[in-house]
Design an enzyme around this catalytic site. Structure first.
Site, PDB file in Angstrom:
ATOM      1  N   GLY A 236      83.794  44.664  71.849  1.00 35.03           N
ATOM      2  CA  GLY A 236      83.188  43.524  72.535  1.00 35.03           C
ATOM      3  C   GLY A 236      81.685  43.588  72.706  1.00 35.03           C
ATOM      4  O   GLY A 236      81.084  42.653  73.251  1.00 35.03           O
ATOM      5  N   GLY A 273      83.442  46.081  66.648  1.00 33.79           N
ATOM      6  CA  GLY A 273      83.428  45.398  65.352  1.00 33.79           C
ATOM      7  C   GLY A 273      82.045  44.838  65.112  1.00 33.79           C
ATOM      8  O   GLY A 273      81.240  45.360  64.345  1.00 33.79           O
ATOM      9  N   ARG A 310      81.722  30.288  62.235  1.00 33.11           N
ATOM     10  CA  ARG A 310      81.305  30.504  63.628  1.00 33.11           C
ATOM     11  C   ARG A 310      80.595  29.297  64.259  1.00 33.11           C
ATOM     12  O   ARG A 310      80.917  28.923  65.380  1.00 33.11           O
ATOM     13  CB  ARG A 310      80.449  31.779  63.785  1.00 33.11           C
ATOM     14  CG  ARG A 310      81.190  33.063  63.413  1.00 33.11           C
ATOM     15  CD  ARG A 310      80.510  34.313  63.942  1.00 33.11           C
ATOM     16  NE  ARG A 310      80.718  34.477  65.363  1.00 33.11           N
ATOM     17  CZ  ARG A 310      79.801  34.315  66.281  1.00 33.11           C
ATOM     18  NH1 ARG A 310      78.559  34.022  65.930  1.00 33.11           N
ATOM     19  NH2 ARG A 310      80.084  34.443  67.552  1.00 33.11           N
ATOM     20  N   TYR A 314      82.652  27.967  67.401  1.00 27.63           N
ATOM     21  CA  TYR A 314      82.157  28.361  68.735  1.00 27.63           C
ATOM     22  C   TYR A 314      80.770  27.794  69.036  1.00 27.63           C
ATOM     23  O   TYR A 314      80.090  28.310  69.935  1.00 27.63           O
ATOM     24  CB  TYR A 314      82.035  29.895  68.843  1.00 27.63           C
ATOM     25  CG  TYR A 314      83.155  30.683  68.242  1.00 27.63           C
ATOM     26  CD1 TYR A 314      84.408  30.703  68.841  1.00 27.63           C
ATOM     27  CD2 TYR A 314      82.961  31.423  67.070  1.00 27.63           C
ATOM     28  CE1 TYR A 314      85.442  31.446  68.287  1.00 27.63           C
ATOM     29  CE2 TYR A 314      83.989  32.173  66.521  1.00 27.63           C
ATOM     30  CZ  TYR A 314      85.221  32.177  67.128  1.00 27.63           C
ATOM     31  OH  TYR A 314      86.232  32.912  66.580  1.00 27.63           O
ATOM     32  N   CYS A 341      84.051  18.108  54.386  1.00 25.53           N
ATOM     33  CA  CYS A 341      84.219  16.769  54.968  1.00 25.53           C
ATOM     34  C   CYS A 341      84.642  16.848  56.429  1.00 25.53           C
ATOM     35  O   CYS A 341      85.777  16.488  56.793  1.00 25.53           O
ATOM     36  CB  CYS A 341      85.224  15.985  54.149  1.00 25.53           C
ATOM     37  SG  CYS A 341      84.636  15.855  52.471  1.00 25.53           S
ATOM     38  N   GLU A 342      83.794  17.365  57.238  1.00 26.31           N
ATOM     39  CA  GLU A 342      83.996  17.471  58.681  1.00 26.31           C
ATOM     40  C   GLU A 342      82.610  17.392  59.309  1.00 26.31           C
ATOM     41  O   GLU A 342      81.675  18.053  58.819  1.00 26.31           O
ATOM     42  CB  GLU A 342      84.559  18.851  59.078  1.00 26.31           C
ATOM     43  CG  GLU A 342      85.886  19.201  58.502  1.00 26.31           C
ATOM     44  CD  GLU A 342      87.045  18.987  59.466  1.00 26.31           C
ATOM     45  OE1 GLU A 342      86.820  18.553  60.624  1.00 26.31           O
ATOM     46  OE2 GLU A 342      88.169  19.241  59.038  1.00 26.31           O
TER      47      GLU A 342
HETATM   48  N1  LLP Z   1      89.620  45.093  69.851  1.00 27.61           N
HETATM   49  C1  LLP Z   1      90.406  44.015  70.010  1.00 27.61           C
HETATM   50  C2  LLP Z   1      91.742  44.195  70.543  1.00 27.61           C
HETATM   51  C3  LLP Z   1      89.916  42.747  69.665  1.00 27.61           C
HETATM   52  O1  LLP Z   1      90.688  41.683  69.830  1.00 27.61           O
HETATM   53  C4  LLP Z   1      88.608  42.613  69.144  1.00 27.61           C
HETATM   54  C5  LLP Z   1      88.066  41.303  68.786  1.00 27.61           C
HETATM   55  C6  LLP Z   1      87.837  43.778  68.973  1.00 27.61           C
HETATM   56  C7  LLP Z   1      88.375  45.000  69.356  1.00 27.61           C
HETATM   57  C8  LLP Z   1      86.443  43.772  68.410  1.00 27.61           C
HETATM   58  O2  LLP Z   1      85.548  43.063  69.185  1.00 27.61           O
HETATM   59  P1  LLP Z   1      83.977  43.087  68.834  1.00 27.61           P
HETATM   60  O3  LLP Z   1      83.473  44.496  69.079  1.00 27.61           O
HETATM   61  O4  LLP Z   1      83.837  42.706  67.410  1.00 27.61           O
HETATM   62  O5  LLP Z   1      83.404  42.090  69.742  1.00 27.61           O
HETATM   63  N2  LLP Z   1      85.781  35.447  65.887  1.00 27.61           N
HETATM   64  C9  LLP Z   1      85.025  35.645  67.095  1.00 27.61           C
HETATM   65  C10 LLP Z   1      85.277  36.987  67.720  1.00 27.61           C
HETATM   66  C11 LLP Z   1      86.723  37.239  68.010  1.00 27.61           C
HETATM   67  C12 LLP Z   1      86.979  38.628  68.498  1.00 27.61           C
HETATM   68  C13 LLP Z   1      88.416  38.915  68.510  1.00 27.61           C
HETATM   69  N3  LLP Z   1      88.730  40.228  68.944  1.00 27.61           N
HETATM   70  C14 LLP Z   1      83.540  35.428  66.811  1.00 27.61           C
HETATM   71  O6  LLP Z   1      83.181  35.145  65.669  1.00 27.61           O
HETATM   72  O7  LLP Z   1      82.731  35.514  67.717  1.00 27.61           O
END
Ligand code: LLP
Length: 409
Positions: A236, A273, A310, A314, A341-342
């Site tokens: 996160g 991530g 994204r 969002y 087309c959106e």
């Molecule tokens: N662990 C779990 C259980 C998760 O669900 C996620 C992300 C992570 C780790 C990794 O989170 P990070 O460090 O990347 O923030 N598509 C969205 C983000 C969705 C995240 C979903 N879960 C975006 O583009 O902002």
């Protein structure tokens, strides 16, 4: 020196000119700096070095095999959320004992595979899932080590669509239910509760909610007198998409985690991530057309929302930067849009942008996380290529999807 920067007027990624790669690779395309990814990973590990955590890269943020392989070589594990990601992580050489499996809807088939592959941890998100794991384990006379994902009802103060730790989010199990279910878990003889996990959201820019999580966990562990092997604190960690974003103070958080974990004598797991790959990628796109609207100019790119979701999903803002800079300006407002087309297929508005023309390249910045991995075939468009740059070399790490295959069904 940053890996993605201008050298004189030209955008460079490591030692290569983006313009040259764009011409050779064909646009739209994703380009990543391998050294940026490595630096991010190493920096993360160093920030938490007192804790010696297991860093399980969240494969959903970028599941390209070469990127997983590159991180695996540095010692990263993987956080996976499907059997596809699980098999990819293994294929990339990440050992099963460094893989954790999260997700609210794991199927029995997926759980069987995870158990057979002997991954480190399945983070259960419901009572029913725990019972299924117990059933599978019983059939093969095994005792499976599990974690329970908690929903601590903490506001991560991020975009509501990427918040996961509030009571109204589907993720994990509430603290109240966990107290109740804890007694039931003990009756399930083929599973063993070895871990707790939490992940309260993504793109979090303050350590305040993380601190609250540690307090909730400490209390729970003490009250139930839990003896755990692992505590998985999720990911996160936010990155700076714009100059306005203040970076999260990970050093301070690392000190908090250090004093939290000292008392518990268990291994800490993180699942970052975005913070590992986010700033390492750009999406290079060609300006297809420029047309005058009633009150702004539309700059129509060859990249669409299917390639990069994204902004549409969002309202995320990513800088769009010229691949070759000039000091000349266009007057008025321009809006970068894509061909889908959106009406939500748009990437950002600018005032007094530099002069640009049809066929020029631009780069959408900070797309290494949740860029390619969120892309789709919408409007029957093939998935676009991905290129990895290392110093003065580049290679395709995904070729453009074959159009004939795409239209076969
Ligand atoms: N662990 C779990 C259980 C998760 O669900 C996620 C992300 C992570 C780790 C990794 O989170 P990070 O460090 O990347 O923030 N598509 C969205 C983000 C969705 C995240 C979903 N879960 C975006 O583009 O902002």
């Amino acid at each position: 020196m940053p890996n993605i920067r201008y050298v004189s007027k030209n955008l460079f990624i490591e030692k290569l000119s983006v313009s040259n790669i764009g011409k050779k690779g064909g646009t739209p395309l994703y380009i990543y700096s391998e050294n940026q990814i490595k630096e991010n990973y190493i920096k993360f590990v160093n920030t938490f070095k007192k804790i010696k955590p297991l860093v399980c890269f969240a494969a959903k943020s970028n599941s390209n095999l070469s990127i997983l392989r590159s991180l695996g070589k540095l010692g990263a594990g993987a956080d996976v959320v499907s059997v596809g990601e699980l098999l990819k992580a293994l294929k990339a050489g990440i050992k099963a004992n460094k893989i954790v499996f999260s997700g609210v809807g794991k199927t029995e088939e997926e759980l069987k595979i995870a158990i057979n592959k002997k991954i480190l941890l399945i983070n259960c998100e419901s009572e029913s899932e725990a019972k299924i794991i117990n059933k599978i384990a019983k059939k093969s006379n095994k005792k499976v080590s599990i974690g329970f994902r908690l929903n601590p009802d903490i506001d991560a103060k991020t975009h509501k669509k990427i918040s996961t730790g509030k009571a109204n989010n589907k993720f994990g199990i509430s603290i109240k239910n966990f107290y109740f279910f804890f007694k039931e878990i003990k009756k399930l003889k083929n599973i063993k509760l070895d871990a707790l996990s939490v992940h309260i959201g993504s793109q979090i820019l303050t350590d305040v909610p993380y601190k609250k999580v540690l307090t909730v966990l400490s209390k729970l562990i003490k009250n139930l007198d839990l003896n755990l092997k692992h505590i998985d604190l999720g990911g996160g960690f936010g990155i700076n998409y714009s100059k306005k974003d203040k970076p999260i103070n990970l050093k301070r958080y690392s000190n908090l985690v250090h004093s939290f974990s000292k008392k518990l004598n268990c291994k800490i797991i993180f699942e970052p991530g975005r913070s590992i790959v986010g700033n390492a990628g750009i999406l290079v796109s060609k300006i297809q057309y420029i047309k005058n609207g009633a009150n702004k100019k539309f700059v129509i790119l060859d990249a669409g929302m299917n390639d990069f979701m994204r902004p549409a999903l969002y309202d995320a803002q990513h800088d769009i930067i010229p691949v070759i800079k000039t000091t000349k300006k266009i007057k008025g407002i321009i809006e970068f849009v894509g061909p889908i087309c959106e009406s939500t297929c748009k990437f950002g508005k600018y005032k007094n942008y530099q002069k640009i023309s049809e066929n020029d390249f631009v780069a959408i910045a900070n797309v290494g996380a949740y860029g390619a991995s969120l892309s789709s075939n919408y409007n029957t468009r093939p998935l676009i290529p991905e290129i990895l740059v290392n110093k003065n070399k580049f290679k395709f790490i995904r070729k453009k999807q074959n159009l004939l295959k795409l239209i076969s069904a």
